[in-house]
Write a protein that holds these residues in place. Structure first.
Motif, PDB file in Angstrom:
ATOM      1  N   CYS A 195      -0.940   9.409 -10.338  1.00  0.00           N
ATOM      2  CA  CYS A 195      -1.290   9.418  -8.918  1.00  0.00           C
ATOM      3  C   CYS A 195      -1.396  10.869  -8.449  1.00  0.00           C
ATOM      4  O   CYS A 195      -0.429  11.603  -8.485  1.00  0.00           O
ATOM      5  CB  CYS A 195      -0.257   8.662  -8.086  1.00  0.00           C
ATOM      6  N   ALA A 196      -2.582  11.254  -8.055  1.00  0.00           N
ATOM      7  CA  ALA A 196      -2.800  12.606  -7.537  1.00  0.00           C
ATOM      8  C   ALA A 196      -2.483  12.643  -6.043  1.00  0.00           C
ATOM      9  O   ALA A 196      -2.379  11.600  -5.388  1.00  0.00           O
ATOM     10  CB  ALA A 196      -4.249  13.026  -7.780  1.00  0.00           C
ATOM     11  N   LEU A 197      -2.339  13.853  -5.514  1.00  0.00           N
ATOM     12  CA  LEU A 197      -2.069  14.033  -4.093  1.00  0.00           C
ATOM     13  C   LEU A 197      -3.096  13.266  -3.256  1.00  0.00           C
ATOM     14  O   LEU A 197      -4.295  13.334  -3.520  1.00  0.00           O
ATOM     15  CB  LEU A 197      -2.115  15.520  -3.739  1.00  0.00           C
ATOM     16  N   ASP A 198      -2.632  12.503  -2.291  1.00  0.00           N
ATOM     17  CA  ASP A 198      -3.436  11.695  -1.363  1.00  0.00           C
ATOM     18  C   ASP A 198      -4.057  10.443  -1.986  1.00  0.00           C
ATOM     19  O   ASP A 198      -4.851   9.775  -1.330  1.00  0.00           O
ATOM     20  CB  ASP A 198      -4.523  12.523  -0.677  1.00  0.00           C
ATOM     21  N   ASP A 199      -3.723  10.126  -3.228  1.00  0.00           N
ATOM     22  CA  ASP A 199      -4.191   8.852  -3.797  1.00  0.00           C
ATOM     23  C   ASP A 199      -3.608   7.699  -3.004  1.00  0.00           C
ATOM     24  O   ASP A 199      -2.450   7.746  -2.571  1.00  0.00           O
ATOM     25  CB  ASP A 199      -3.748   8.702  -5.257  1.00  0.00           C
ATOM     26  N   VAL A 200      -4.399   6.676  -2.809  1.00  0.00           N
ATOM     27  CA  VAL A 200      -3.937   5.434  -2.200  1.00  0.00           C
ATOM     28  C   VAL A 200      -3.818   4.417  -3.328  1.00  0.00           C
ATOM     29  O   VAL A 200      -4.758   4.206  -4.081  1.00  0.00           O
ATOM     30  CB  VAL A 200      -4.918   4.946  -1.120  1.00  0.00           C
TER      31      VAL A 200
ATOM     32  N   VAL B 148      -9.091   4.291  -0.093  1.00  0.00           N
ATOM     33  CA  VAL B 148      -8.770   4.736   1.270  1.00  0.00           C
ATOM     34  C   VAL B 148      -7.733   3.762   1.832  1.00  0.00           C
ATOM     35  O   VAL B 148      -7.670   2.605   1.418  1.00  0.00           O
ATOM     36  CB  VAL B 148     -10.013   4.797   2.182  1.00  0.00           C
ATOM     37  N   PRO B 149      -6.922   4.214   2.786  1.00  0.00           N
ATOM     38  CA  PRO B 149      -5.904   3.319   3.355  1.00  0.00           C
ATOM     39  C   PRO B 149      -6.519   2.085   3.986  1.00  0.00           C
ATOM     40  O   PRO B 149      -7.570   2.135   4.623  1.00  0.00           O
ATOM     41  CB  PRO B 149      -5.223   4.188   4.415  1.00  0.00           C
ATOM     42  N   LEU B 150      -5.850   0.946   3.785  1.00  0.00           N
ATOM     43  CA  LEU B 150      -6.300  -0.305   4.384  1.00  0.00           C
ATOM     44  C   LEU B 150      -5.848  -0.351   5.837  1.00  0.00           C
ATOM     45  O   LEU B 150      -4.773   0.131   6.179  1.00  0.00           O
ATOM     46  CB  LEU B 150      -5.680  -1.493   3.642  1.00  0.00           C
ATOM     47  N   ASP B 151      -6.672  -0.935   6.669  1.00  0.00           N
ATOM     48  CA  ASP B 151      -6.311  -1.135   8.072  1.00  0.00           C
ATOM     49  C   ASP B 151      -5.592  -2.473   8.158  1.00  0.00           C
ATOM     50  O   ASP B 151      -6.234  -3.533   8.145  1.00  0.00           O
ATOM     51  CB  ASP B 151      -7.559  -1.126   8.947  1.00  0.00           C
ATOM     52  N   ILE B 152      -4.261  -2.447   8.227  1.00  0.00           N
ATOM     53  CA  ILE B 152      -3.509  -3.694   8.188  1.00  0.00           C
ATOM     54  C   ILE B 152      -3.685  -4.524   9.465  1.00  0.00           C
ATOM     55  O   ILE B 152      -3.366  -5.697   9.473  1.00  0.00           O
ATOM     56  CB  ILE B 152      -2.026  -3.466   7.868  1.00  0.00           C
ATOM     57  N   SER B 153      -4.230  -3.917  10.520  1.00  0.00           N
ATOM     58  CA  SER B 153      -4.463  -4.689  11.747  1.00  0.00           C
ATOM     59  C   SER B 153      -5.683  -5.604  11.617  1.00  0.00           C
ATOM     60  O   SER B 153      -5.888  -6.482  12.446  1.00  0.00           O
ATOM     61  CB  SER B 153      -4.631  -3.764  12.947  1.00  0.00           C
ATOM     62  N   THR B 154      -6.480  -5.423  10.564  1.00  0.00           N
ATOM     63  CA  THR B 154      -7.644  -6.278  10.329  1.00  0.00           C
ATOM     64  C   THR B 154      -7.635  -6.904   8.935  1.00  0.00           C
ATOM     65  O   THR B 154      -8.580  -7.587   8.562  1.00  0.00           O
ATOM     66  CB  THR B 154      -8.958  -5.476  10.491  1.00  0.00           C
ATOM     67  N   LEU B 155      -6.560  -6.695   8.191  1.00  0.00           N
ATOM     68  CA  LEU B 155      -6.500  -7.163   6.802  1.00  0.00           C
ATOM     69  C   LEU B 155      -6.312  -8.675   6.740  1.00  0.00           C
ATOM     70  O   LEU B 155      -5.384  -9.226   7.323  1.00  0.00           O
ATOM     71  CB  LEU B 155      -5.354  -6.467   6.062  1.00  0.00           C
TER      72      LEU B 155
ATOM     73  N   GLN C 232       0.856  -1.194   0.000  1.00  0.00           N
ATOM     74  CA  GLN C 232       0.000   0.000   0.000  1.00  0.00           C
ATOM     75  C   GLN C 232       0.892   1.243   0.000  1.00  0.00           C
ATOM     76  O   GLN C 232       1.815   1.356   0.800  1.00  0.00           O
ATOM     77  CB  GLN C 232      -0.867  -0.033   1.251  1.00  0.00           C
ATOM     78  N   PHE C 233       0.599   2.156  -0.913  1.00  0.00           N
ATOM     79  CA  PHE C 233       1.351   3.406  -1.024  1.00  0.00           C
ATOM     80  C   PHE C 233       0.373   4.572  -1.009  1.00  0.00           C
ATOM     81  O   PHE C 233      -0.768   4.428  -1.447  1.00  0.00           O
ATOM     82  CB  PHE C 233       2.138   3.459  -2.343  1.00  0.00           C
ATOM     83  N   ARG C 234       0.828   5.715  -0.561  1.00  0.00           N
ATOM     84  CA  ARG C 234       0.028   6.940  -0.607  1.00  0.00           C
ATOM     85  C   ARG C 234       0.859   8.013  -1.304  1.00  0.00           C
ATOM     86  O   ARG C 234       2.011   8.233  -0.948  1.00  0.00           O
ATOM     87  CB  ARG C 234      -0.358   7.421   0.776  1.00  0.00           C
ATOM     88  N   ALA C 235       0.265   8.679  -2.291  1.00  0.00           N
ATOM     89  CA  ALA C 235       0.934   9.795  -2.966  1.00  0.00           C
ATOM     90  C   ALA C 235       0.864  10.999  -2.031  1.00  0.00           C
ATOM     91  O   ALA C 235      -0.226  11.448  -1.686  1.00  0.00           O
ATOM     92  CB  ALA C 235       0.251  10.090  -4.295  1.00  0.00           C
ATOM     93  N   ILE C 236       2.012  11.501  -1.605  1.00  0.00           N
ATOM     94  CA  ILE C 236       2.003  12.552  -0.577  1.00  0.00           C
ATOM     95  C   ILE C 236       2.577  13.882  -1.030  1.00  0.00           C
ATOM     96  O   ILE C 236       2.476  14.858  -0.310  1.00  0.00           O
ATOM     97  CB  ILE C 236       2.749  12.078   0.688  1.00  0.00           C
ATOM     98  N   ASP C 237       3.167  13.943  -2.200  1.00  0.00           N
ATOM     99  CA  ASP C 237       3.789  15.195  -2.641  1.00  0.00           C
ATOM    100  C   ASP C 237       2.921  15.902  -3.672  1.00  0.00           C
ATOM    101  O   ASP C 237       2.593  15.331  -4.712  1.00  0.00           O
ATOM    102  CB  ASP C 237       5.178  14.935  -3.226  1.00  0.00           C
ATOM    103  N   TRP C 238       2.596  17.158  -3.408  1.00  0.00           N
ATOM    104  CA  TRP C 238       1.802  17.951  -4.342  1.00  0.00           C
ATOM    105  C   TRP C 238       2.620  18.212  -5.604  1.00  0.00           C
ATOM    106  O   TRP C 238       3.816  18.476  -5.558  1.00  0.00           O
ATOM    107  CB  TRP C 238       1.411  19.288  -3.701  1.00  0.00           C
TER     108      TRP C 238
END
Length: 163
Positions: A119-124, A82-89, A47-53
């Motif tokens: 990948c836009a800003l905040d894309d998961v 949306v981000p996955l919850d890896i504690s329940t994945l 899982q990755f998140r695009a964080i740079d504008w």
């Protein structure tokens, strides 16, 4: 970035990193290194998140040094916004596969497979590395610890500017 395992043969099992945790005076610490494991039933979710504008171009890399026995792996894009919850994945709650990006075949030469994605800003962006359906039963088994600072073996993403 997060890395998690899921197991088709134990569809409700949630993997955790308890075995790799260590206790310090400040509390319990989970390591940055994560286990990547692929067998006929176990696959790894990245899982990755695009964080740079302004960095709307991402490039997914799979870098694997030479291996003794070639194995055909399949890389899938999963349907997650949306981000996955890896504690329940677990296998049963992982997002569905929406596209097979490619078969990847590590072999006697180093492998550096890559694919460009928007990948836009905040894309998961979520991917699954699994054994290919074409791989004979029992012949697929790859495992490594992915270190945050090292690039191989690893699955990682790079963001680039659109300019």
């Amino acid at each position: 970035m997060s890395v998690s395992l899921v197991d088709r043969s134990a569809p409700n099992h949630v993997f955790n990193d308890y075995l790799a945790m260590r206790t310090t005076r400040a509390g319990t610490i989970s390591p940055n290194d994560r286990k990547v494991h692929v067998t006929q039933t176990v696959s790894t979710i990245f899982q990755f998140r695009a964080i740079d504008w302004g960095m709307e171009n991402c490039e997914l890399h799979v870098a694997i040094p030479p291996v003794d026995r070639p194995t055909t792996l399949a890389l899938y894009r999963l349907n997650a916004t949306v981000p996955l919850d890896i504690s329940t994945l677990s296998f049963n709650v992982r997002p569905p596969r929406v596209a097979k990006l490619n078969n990847i075949v590590p072999g006697q030469d180093s492998l550096d497979w890559h694919r460009k994605l928007s990948c836009a800003l905040d894309d998961v962006l979520v991917f699954e590395l699994a054994c290919s359906d074409d791989e004979p039963s029992g012949s697929c088994d790859m495992e490594w610890w992915q270190a945050r600072e090292e690039t191989a073996p690893a699955v990682y993403m790079i963001q680039r500017s659109t300019v």
